[in-house]
Design an enzyme around this catalytic site. Structure first.
Site, PDB file in Angstrom:
ATOM      1  N   ASP A 307       0.862  -1.175   0.000  1.00  0.00           N
ATOM      2  CA  ASP A 307       0.000   0.000   0.000  1.00  0.00           C
ATOM      3  C   ASP A 307       0.910   1.241   0.000  1.00  0.00           C
ATOM      4  O   ASP A 307       2.128   1.151   0.144  1.00  0.00           O
ATOM      5  CB  ASP A 307      -0.982  -0.016   1.186  1.00  0.00           C
ATOM      6  CG  ASP A 307      -2.236   0.806   0.874  1.00  0.00           C
ATOM      7  OD1 ASP A 307      -2.180   1.678  -0.018  1.00  0.00           O
ATOM      8  OD2 ASP A 307      -3.285   0.603   1.531  1.00  0.00           O
TER       9      ASP A 307
HETATM   10  C1  BGC Z   1      -5.160   3.072   0.112  1.00  0.00           C
HETATM   11  C2  BGC Z   1      -5.277   2.023  -0.979  1.00  0.00           C
HETATM   12  C3  BGC Z   1      -5.190   2.678  -2.332  1.00  0.00           C
HETATM   13  C4  BGC Z   1      -3.903   3.471  -2.418  1.00  0.00           C
HETATM   14  C5  BGC Z   1      -3.694   4.140  -3.757  1.00  0.00           C
HETATM   15  C6  BGC Z   1      -3.967   3.981  -0.092  1.00  0.00           C
HETATM   16  O1  BGC Z   1      -3.950   5.038   0.794  1.00  0.00           O
HETATM   17  O2  BGC Z   1      -5.070   2.422   1.352  1.00  0.00           O
HETATM   18  O3  BGC Z   1      -6.481   1.325  -0.836  1.00  0.00           O
HETATM   19  O4  BGC Z   1      -5.266   1.714  -3.334  1.00  0.00           O
HETATM   20  O5  BGC Z   1      -3.899   4.471  -1.418  1.00  0.00           O
HETATM   21  O6  BGC Z   1      -4.551   5.177  -3.968  1.00  0.00           O
END
Ligand code: BGC
Length: 801
Positions: A307
């Site tokens: 993530d």
């Molecule tokens: C979130 C993810 C997301 C990623 C990209 C993160 O802060 O937890 O679910 O895919 O950002 O936007």
């Protein structure tokens, strides 16, 4: 050693096998021989990497391999592509970037992809990614709402549409489905998942994977799915996002992991690890879970991405002393791609110098990423994703809007309906009260991708434009849509776009006056979109204060009130339940929200959504699941007895899991089993009749629950094991048959081991988890050990009329 031409190029779980097997180039076996690898690594090479990937790896420098592991932000989520400047083009030429996120556009992304394919040393294409979670431009209801449809086919169809739209816009990869089970609605991200149940969650998980990928990653109208956030992201302590989840190994395996398993069975091409830790081990560094359970036990061959910044954050968790150690822990755990932290990019090289064994992991990670790019067809037809005409034709086409409208109809849940409040069919004056009725941003929900608030039909417009002859609509906002004064953080910046602020007292007075002048009120209240989603935990899931004050003032007018609840989470709304005639939970419902609301309010369509989570009476009841284990001292209404209850509120939910009303009525027959006993390898057919006894065409969600009354550990009070949403004409009867395998009662014993026990199994058919119509039981005659998470196994359902 086998030659590469004869090696299985992908596991049975991976899609795109077809496409790959047609392009078997003889690849150098030298790389496999040359590196001193464990037999595990060798078999991963053979099983999961394409010949082209292996050949490329044999020519690439360490730095170039690391480049493939780096995912950079091409913009902020609200400012796509803004960082794709000349400097980035040069990085791509040097092979320093594997992927971009927060980018989009067929035309906008064409040149940088051309540079990757034609001007970089090895011609490896870029992967373009975005969070397309509930629609790309045609936004449909938020995922928790989609789960409330209890309609897997709808979920698949909607994801398919999102995949088509995003692929037409140059994207290859979406960060969805989000399949985190959540039993604590304080957690803001509950809006992004399918709610509290692993069986329903598994069905929604596989439906989305199938929809996005459509069984063929190489097609230009599909995108790679990312099943996220593996681990137990949905149970942070106190509901606070990113917090530690300290749940038992059994609960991890029986409740949280099944939807991830189901996604793998459906062919999910990638996974994302969670930010948080399970009992001290952040998933981004959890080798046993990622490389062990997901890759080794489940046979997943695809790519895993961290993530956002999560690899760097391993230092904050306190399990890595510096970035180099963080990088090496994540790489060893099996995390292939580093989303934005630049740890792999900047610090991995030092880690590899210190520990040369890491090079094996690096080869595998880079190889898996290149293999995915090949499965997507990007080496050979990468530029075909950039067809501007196709993009124009696909985006927000009529057919897409029609599907979004159908989805919004199917996700609405009628929580209460008294005094014939709904539907409204007679000529009359209706006062629509509440700023949320006009707030189109809120209908776009938490992940709006490229959704545009100007393309949303507001709830007010929908009710006005579709009003039948003789129905007159008036409107007053009553209060702001957003409660902006957080006393603990007065400087918090909020992104309210509809600035409809004015003196609250005047607003309230106007709303009361408007209500008094009407025959009835449709009160649109709930939560603004910015109260749901990432980092939007609440300690109190009751109505925001300004919304509550508005509701109280409107109830005082004495007019009949129908509440349209706007929310991304389960809420505690006992006052509304007490005072409103009707409550329709309408979630955040996308571009066609207003039209779909009108379809239901004016009786064109009977609502049939069902709650995918308990709605509690009070915040203090959460986390709260219908499928808890029974207590040794079951809750008793007599407070003088010491039982499993709170003294200040009833133990039951206000509205239970599975609850939802209809404009029609349905009668259930007995639940019967085709046999009284089965072996642990066997299955039972459970049948019931359901009749529409009302006078309109309507849908009903028939729900099958199971209980194992006596086992070596306590089992849930009841657990969902099947459901079917059916449509019936007035007077029509359908026979519904569920085929349940004994294995679906399997109990987690230890990693990769599930036990189906001998003994009684009870089955219940009902309208909700608290409204059981009929039950039966059978006997399992022997026991067996297996390896499939029980809730992930799908029950076959047949309907005959
Ligand atoms: C979130 C993810 C997301 C990623 C990209 C993160 O802060 O937890 O679910 O895919 O950002 O936007």
């Amino acid at each position: 050693m086998k030659t590469f031409a004869s090696i299985a190029l992908c596991s049975t779980f991976l899609t795109g096998c077809q496409a790959l097997s047609t392009q078997v180039n003889p690849a150098p076996t030298a790389l496999v021989d040359e590196i001193q690898k464990t037999s595990d690594t060798t078999s991963s090479f053979e099983k999961c990497l394409s010949p082209r990937a292996i050949e490329l790896l044999s020519k690439m420098t360490l730095e170039e391999k690391i480049g493939q592991l780096h995912q950079a932000a091409g913009g902020r989520s609200k400012n796509l592509n803004s960082r794709l400047n000349e400097e980035e083009f040069d990085k791509v030429r040097r092979g320093e970037i594997g992927s971009y996120l927060h980018v989009a556009g067929a035309a906008e992304l064409k040149e940088i992809q051309r540079v990757a394919l034609e001007e970089s040393t090895h011609g490896i294409p870029l992967l373009f990614a975005m969070d397309v979670v509930h629609g790309y431009r045609t936004i449909y209801p938020v995922p928790i709402a989609m789960a409330a449809s209890w309609d897997d086919e709808l979920m698949e169809e909607a994801s398919r549409m999102a995949g088509r739209e995003s692929a037409s816009s140059g994207l290859h990869w979406t960060f969805a489905p989000m399949v985190d089970i959540a039993r604590d609605p304080r957690w803001g991200r509950i809006v992004e998942g399918a709610g509290s149940d692993p069986y329903l969650g598994s069905r929604m998980s596989e439906a989305q994977v199938k929809g996005f990928q459509n069984g063929d990653l190489s097609a230009e109208d599909t995108v790679l799915a990312t099943t996220k956030h593996i681990g137990v992201y949905g149970a942070p302590t106190g509901g606070r996002d990113y917090g530690t989840s300290d749940v038992s190994e059994r609960t991890v395996n029986e409740v949280y992991l099944p939807p991830f398993y189901a996604a793998n069975q459906a062919g999910s091409g990638s996974y994302m690890t969670a930010f948080n830790d399970i009992a001290g081990i952040p998933t981004t560094a959890n080798e046993e879970l990622v490389d062990g359970v997901l890759r080794s036990d489940w046979g997943f061959c695809g790519m895993i991405v961290s993530d956002w910044n999560a690899i760097h954050e391993l230092t904050n968790h306190g399990i890595a002393k510096d970035r180099a150690e963080a990088g090496s822990l994540a790489l060893q755990a099996g995390v292939d791609m580093d989303m934005t932290s630049e740890v792999y990019k900047k610090d991995l090289i030092n880690a590899i110098k210190e520990n040369p064994n890491l090079e094996n992991d690096l080869n595998l990670a880079a190889g898996r990423i290149i293999t995915v790019k090949e499965q997507l067809g990007l080496f050979d037809k990468g530029l075909q994703y950039h067809d501007v005409e196709r993009e124009r034709a696909e985006i927000l086409k009529d057919e897409n809007r029609a599907l979004a409208r159908k989805a919004a109809q199917k996700t609405a849940v009628l929580l209460k309906n008294e005094n014939n409040a709904l539907p409204i069919t007679e000529p009359q004056k209706i006062a629509v009260i509440g700023g949320l009725a006009k707030d189109t941003m809120t209908q776009l929900g938490s992940w709006r991708a490229r959704g545009d608030k100007n393309e949303v039909v507001s709830l007010l417009d929908g009710l006005t434009n579709n009003a039948p002859e003789g129905i007159e609509i008036s409107y007053a906002k009553g209060t702001e849509v957003y409660e902006s004064s957080f006393s603990y953080a007065p400087d918090r910046q909020v992104s309210v776009e509809d600035n409809i602020y004015s003196a609250p007292q005047a607003d309230l007075a106007k709303a009361i006056e408007t209500a008094e002048a009407a025959d009835r009120v449709v009160l649109v209240i709930g939560e603004h979109y910015d109260w749901s989603g990432e980092a939007r935990a609440r300690t109190d899931i009751e109505l925001p204060e300004n919304q509550m004050k508005l509701a109280e003032a409107i109830f005082k007018t004495g007019k009949p009130v129908t509440v349209v609840l706007v929310t991304g989470r389960a809420m505690a709304i006992p006052e509304l339940d007490e005072k409103a005639d009707a409550i329709l939970n309408f979630w955040m419902s996308g571009v066609e929200a207003g039209n779909a609301l009108a379809d239901i309010v004016y009786g064109e369509v009977s609502p049939a959504g069902r709650l995918p989570i308990n709605f509690p009476r009070k915040t203090g009841q959460v986390p709260f699941s219908y499928s808890e284990n029974p207590s040794g001292r079951p809750a008793h209404s007599n407070l003088a007895k010491d039982t499993n209850r709170s003294i200040d509120v009833e133990t039951t939910p206000l509205y239970p899991f599975g609850h939802g009303l209809s404009y029609s009525s349905f009668e259930y027959g007995e639940l019967t089993a085709d046999t009284t006993s089965i072996s642990s390898d066997g299955s039972v057919q459970l049948t019931t009749d359901v009749t529409n006894t009302g006078d309109m065409v309507a849908e009903e969600v028939v729900q099958l629950y199971m209980r194992d009354p006596y086992a070596f550990v306590a089992r849930p009070r009841i657990e969902l094991r099947g459901y079917k949403r059916i449509s019936l004409e007035p007077g029509e009867t359908a026979k519904i048959t569920f085929t349940v395998q004994a294995e679906q009662s399997g109990i987690y014993v230890k990693r990769n081991e599930w036990l189906t026990q001998a003994g009684e199994l009870k089955f219940f058919i009902g309208r909700s988890s608290s409204d059981i119509e009929s039950e039966t039981s059978i006997n399992v005659t022997d026991q067996k050990r297996g390896s499939i998470p029980a809730a992930a196994i799908k029950t076959k359902v047949e309907v005959s009329k």
